[in-house]
Design an enzyme around this catalytic site. Structure first.
Site, PDB file in Angstrom:
ATOM      1  N   PRO A 193     -29.118  12.513  26.777  1.00 49.94           N
ATOM      2  CA  PRO A 193     -30.086  13.082  25.818  1.00 49.94           C
ATOM      3  C   PRO A 193     -30.450  12.046  24.760  1.00 49.94           C
ATOM      4  O   PRO A 193     -29.571  11.550  24.046  1.00 49.94           O
ATOM      5  CB  PRO A 193     -29.327  14.260  25.203  1.00 49.94           C
ATOM      6  CG  PRO A 193     -27.889  13.865  25.313  1.00 49.94           C
ATOM      7  CD  PRO A 193     -27.763  13.056  26.568  1.00 49.94           C
ATOM      8  N   ASP A 210     -29.012   7.353  21.808  1.00 57.67           N
ATOM      9  CA  ASP A 210     -28.217   8.369  22.483  1.00 57.67           C
ATOM     10  C   ASP A 210     -27.859   9.460  21.471  1.00 57.67           C
ATOM     11  O   ASP A 210     -27.066   9.224  20.549  1.00 57.67           O
ATOM     12  CB  ASP A 210     -26.954   7.723  23.051  1.00 57.67           C
ATOM     13  CG  ASP A 210     -26.126   8.661  23.919  1.00 57.67           C
ATOM     14  OD1 ASP A 210     -26.295   9.886  23.794  1.00 57.67           O
ATOM     15  OD2 ASP A 210     -25.301   8.160  24.710  1.00 57.67           O
ATOM     16  N   HIS A 211     -28.429  10.667  21.643  1.00 48.11           N
ATOM     17  CA  HIS A 211     -28.244  11.734  20.656  1.00 48.11           C
ATOM     18  C   HIS A 211     -26.852  12.357  20.701  1.00 48.11           C
ATOM     19  O   HIS A 211     -26.501  13.184  19.858  1.00 48.11           O
ATOM     20  CB  HIS A 211     -29.299  12.829  20.858  1.00 48.11           C
ATOM     21  CG  HIS A 211     -29.722  13.493  19.585  1.00 48.11           C
ATOM     22  ND1 HIS A 211     -28.907  13.581  18.486  1.00 48.11           N
ATOM     23  CD2 HIS A 211     -30.881  14.101  19.236  1.00 48.11           C
ATOM     24  CE1 HIS A 211     -29.541  14.223  17.520  1.00 48.11           C
ATOM     25  NE2 HIS A 211     -30.747  14.544  17.945  1.00 48.11           N
ATOM     26  N   ARG A 212     -26.044  11.955  21.664  1.00 44.02           N
ATOM     27  CA  ARG A 212     -24.673  12.463  21.694  1.00 44.02           C
ATOM     28  C   ARG A 212     -23.833  11.875  20.565  1.00 44.02           C
ATOM     29  O   ARG A 212     -22.863  12.494  20.122  1.00 44.02           O
ATOM     30  CB  ARG A 212     -24.021  12.149  23.052  1.00 44.02           C
ATOM     31  CG  ARG A 212     -24.645  12.885  24.222  1.00 44.02           C
ATOM     32  CD  ARG A 212     -24.067  12.422  25.545  1.00 44.02           C
ATOM     33  NE  ARG A 212     -24.382  11.019  25.819  1.00 44.02           N
ATOM     34  CZ  ARG A 212     -24.059  10.389  26.944  1.00 44.02           C
ATOM     35  NH1 ARG A 212     -23.406  11.050  27.905  1.00 44.02           N
ATOM     36  NH2 ARG A 212     -24.373   9.123  27.134  1.00 44.02           N
ATOM     37  N   ILE A 213     -24.191  10.667  20.111  1.00 42.46           N
ATOM     38  CA  ILE A 213     -23.392  10.025  19.062  1.00 42.46           C
ATOM     39  C   ILE A 213     -24.224   9.586  17.857  1.00 42.46           C
ATOM     40  O   ILE A 213     -23.683   9.363  16.775  1.00 42.46           O
ATOM     41  CB  ILE A 213     -22.630   8.804  19.616  1.00 42.46           C
ATOM     42  CG1 ILE A 213     -23.597   7.761  20.179  1.00 42.46           C
ATOM     43  CG2 ILE A 213     -21.627   9.230  20.682  1.00 42.46           C
ATOM     44  CD1 ILE A 213     -22.928   6.451  20.571  1.00 42.46           C
TER      45      ILE A 213
END
Length: 431
Positions: free
Chosen positions: A232, A402-405
């Site tokens: 994502p 990276d929208h996870r982090i």
């Protein structure tokens, strides 16, 4: 019977198969430990593959131009001439090679980024007093009259590469040995193979209705791009005024400085304040990298894409960084990069400004947290703080993260500081 298999090595973390470019040795030729026997094309570069065994090249399983999966046998080496025929029979029967010791393990298909798999059949490049250097380094050392035994190699596992020889020659004197040199074997030395000059890949003309197979490089790009689908991501754009940077570039361009190096340096310095943008995601959590290594996308002439890495770009001076970049690009386009020179990046730049592109979005590379897309710098009419109008050089940049982090505020703060550095203090990039 002492017959050994030569395996297709993993030359990069994304390599699943390799293509044989050429065999340096022919069936029946004597081979020494650490000697180059074959040149393999991975998904990123052409690499010399060394043998971990001493003996005779008995039989070639995978001919030049053919491909084989990582870890599969590509040739047999017999320890004695008498066993060459046995090796051929073994190859014809499709059996596995027997060894006097335990059977060799296939090279892993996935290599660690920090310690990439080597083209040496999992063997160390300095073993039992053996001096290991690339064929090009040996030829260069002979031409420049450099004693290889005094060098500390900078290649994988201490392998001496051409750059080590050139650096010593430029100094004009031999350095003291780093460690006592091991005894050189008294047996007659084996002449190093002639340096390899990659043949240019012919450009295939497009014919309506024709299907042109993808190159190895293009297939690597396909795999990487498909791998990013599950990540994502989000994108943030920013406008940066470049008048100061353009002025600095004109002042130091004659010293060999490139705009790519300037931009990479500016990004690397800014990343010092934003370590999260230099991090990457893992199943265990956020991986904060100890070094700031800037990958820069380079299009290959025969198709595909590669990202040479400017390692420790925040700590290297701009002049050395520019020289390194020039060398990386030259060797990338001749497929001569070492694995750590293209798979150790922690942040990527993609610059299409030289093509006149105003703005674009870049796809996040696997294993990284961010990539910055850079457009062209153009004159724009802007309103000044005193209410007047002026013409300023401006460029559009877009970061994909990276929208996870990484969240929007993190990316925005990074771009804000990058713009501040470029707009108000570009001279600091030369310090």
């Amino acid at each position: 019977m002492s017959i050994h298999e030569v395996f297709m090595p993993a030359l990069s973390s994304t390599m699943t198969e390799g293509k044989i470019v050429s065999w340096v040795k022919s069936p029946g030729d004597k081979v020494e430990k650490g000697e180059t026997v074959v040149v393999v094309e991975s998904d990123k570069a052409d690499m010399d593959v060394e043998t971990f065994y001493e003996g005779f090249l008995a039989h070639i399983i995978v001919e030049a131009g053919e491909t084989a999966p990582v870890g599969s046998a590509i040739a047999f080496i017999a320890e004695t001439e008498a066993e060459i025929e046995q090796a051929k029979s073994l190859a014809n029967s499709g059996g596995a090679a027997a060894t006097t010791t335990s059977s060799p393990e296939p090279v892993a298909a996935i290599a660690s980024v920090a310690t990439p798999a080597l083209a040496s059949q999992n063997g160390s490049n300095h073993k039992e007093g053996r001096l290991v250097a690339s064929p090009r380094a040996r030829k260069l050392a002979k031409e420049l009259k450099v004693d290889l035994t005094t060098l500390q190699g900078s290649g994988p596992h201490g392998r001496i590469v051409a750059e080590d020889v050139e650096a010593l020659s430029n100094k004009g004197k031999q350095p003291a040995p780093v460690a006592p040199a091991a005894p050189i074997p008294t047996s007659a030395p084996v002449a190093p193979p002639a340096p390899r000059t990659p043949a240019p890949t012919p450009v295939v003309a497009a014919v309506p209705g024709q299907i042109v197979p993808l190159t190895t490089f293009q297939n690597a790009v396909v795999r990487n791009m498909v791998a990013t689908i599950s990540v994502p991501v989000f994108r943030v754009g920013y406008t940066i005024t470049t008048d100061g940077l353009d002025k600095l570039y004109k002042q130091i361009k004659s010293k060999g400085v490139t705009m790519t190096a300037l931009l990479a340096k500016a990004v690397a310095v800014t990343l010092q304040k934003h370590p999260l943008l230099n991090a990457s995601y893992s199943d265990q959590g956020i991986v904060y990298h100890s070094d700031i290594n800037i990958s820069v996308a380079v299009a290959m002439d025969d198709g595909g894409l590669i990202t040479p890495v400017l390692q420790n770009a925040d700590a290297v001076d701009i002049y050395s960084l520019s020289r390194t970049w020039k060398s990386l690009v030259e060797r990338a386009r001749s497929k001569q990069l070492q694995p750590q020179e293209y798979n150790s990046g922690t942040f990527t730049l993609s610059n299409l400004g030289m093509f006149g592109v105003d703005t674009f979005d870049a796809i996040l590379p696997p294993g990284q947290g961010s990539i910055l897309a850079i457009g062209a710098s153009r004159p724009q009419v802007v309103a000044t703080p005193d209410g007047l109008f002026a013409v300023r050089q401006q460029m559009q940049v877009n970061i994909t993260s990276d929208h996870r982090i990484i969240y929007g505020a993190h990316a925005a703060a990074f771009l804000q500081d990058l713009a501040k550095l470029i707009e108000t203090n570009p001279q600091s990039l030369t310090l």
